[in-house]
Design a protein around this motif. Structure first.
Motif, PDB file in Angstrom:
ATOM      1  N   TYR A  32      -0.968  -2.638 -16.852  1.00  0.00           N
ATOM      2  CA  TYR A  32      -2.115  -2.120 -16.114  1.00  0.00           C
ATOM      3  C   TYR A  32      -3.434  -2.479 -16.771  1.00  0.00           C
ATOM      4  O   TYR A  32      -3.552  -2.481 -17.989  1.00  0.00           O
ATOM      5  CB  TYR A  32      -2.010  -0.603 -15.981  1.00  0.00           C
ATOM      6  N   ARG A  98      -6.945   4.145 -15.432  1.00  0.00           N
ATOM      7  CA  ARG A  98      -5.937   3.114 -15.271  1.00  0.00           C
ATOM      8  C   ARG A  98      -6.035   2.484 -13.890  1.00  0.00           C
ATOM      9  O   ARG A  98      -6.122   3.174 -12.869  1.00  0.00           O
ATOM     10  CB  ARG A  98      -4.552   3.722 -15.459  1.00  0.00           C
ATOM     11  N   PRO A 100      -3.821   0.350 -11.330  1.00  0.00           N
ATOM     12  CA  PRO A 100      -2.415  -0.029 -11.174  1.00  0.00           C
ATOM     13  C   PRO A 100      -2.181  -1.534 -11.034  1.00  0.00           C
ATOM     14  O   PRO A 100      -1.043  -1.994 -11.183  1.00  0.00           O
ATOM     15  CB  PRO A 100      -1.983   0.721  -9.909  1.00  0.00           C
TER      16      PRO A 100
END
Length: 124
Positions: A32, A98, A100
């Motif tokens: 990621y 984060r 993806p």
């Protein structure tokens, strides 16, 4: 369950430096991209820097280019933001998040997990 925990914020004088850390949980951290954003009261969350899953590609906002450096250590599941030549405009709560996908995006909507934030205050 993915958790991101920021640390390293604090009070610093103008011209000084800080290094923020973003520690992540989860098995596939290296898949990621991770971004750093910042926010001040009454303003939208602003992209600061991003790094791809491999760490090869990095992105910066124009306002921090040349002063901030993003890096990551996938073995430690940690992303860093080295901030140099800080000024009062850098005062904000800094968040890591984060993405993806493996590509660091500049918009908050592309990120799915966020840390709780760490306060950075630059005194002039």
């Amino acid at each position: 369950q993915v958790q991101l925990v920021e640390s390293g914020g604090g009070l610093v004088q103008a011209g000084g430096s800080l290094r923020l850390s973003c520690a992540a949980s989860g098995r596939t951290f290296s898949f990621y991209a991770v971004g750093w954003f910042r926010q001040t009261p009454g303003k939208e969350r602003e992209f600061v820097a991003g790094i791809s899953g491999s760490g090869i590609t990095t992105y910066y906002a124009d306002s921090v280019k040349g002063r901030f450096t993003i890096s990551r250590d996938n073995a430690k599941k940690t992303v860093y933001l080295q901030m140099n030549s800080l000024n009062a405009d850098d005062t904000a709560v800094y968040y890591c998040a984060r993405n993806p996908s493996g590509v660091a995006a500049r918009v908050p909507e592309d990120y799915d997990y966020w840390g709780q934030g760490t306060q950075v205050t630059v005194s002039s």
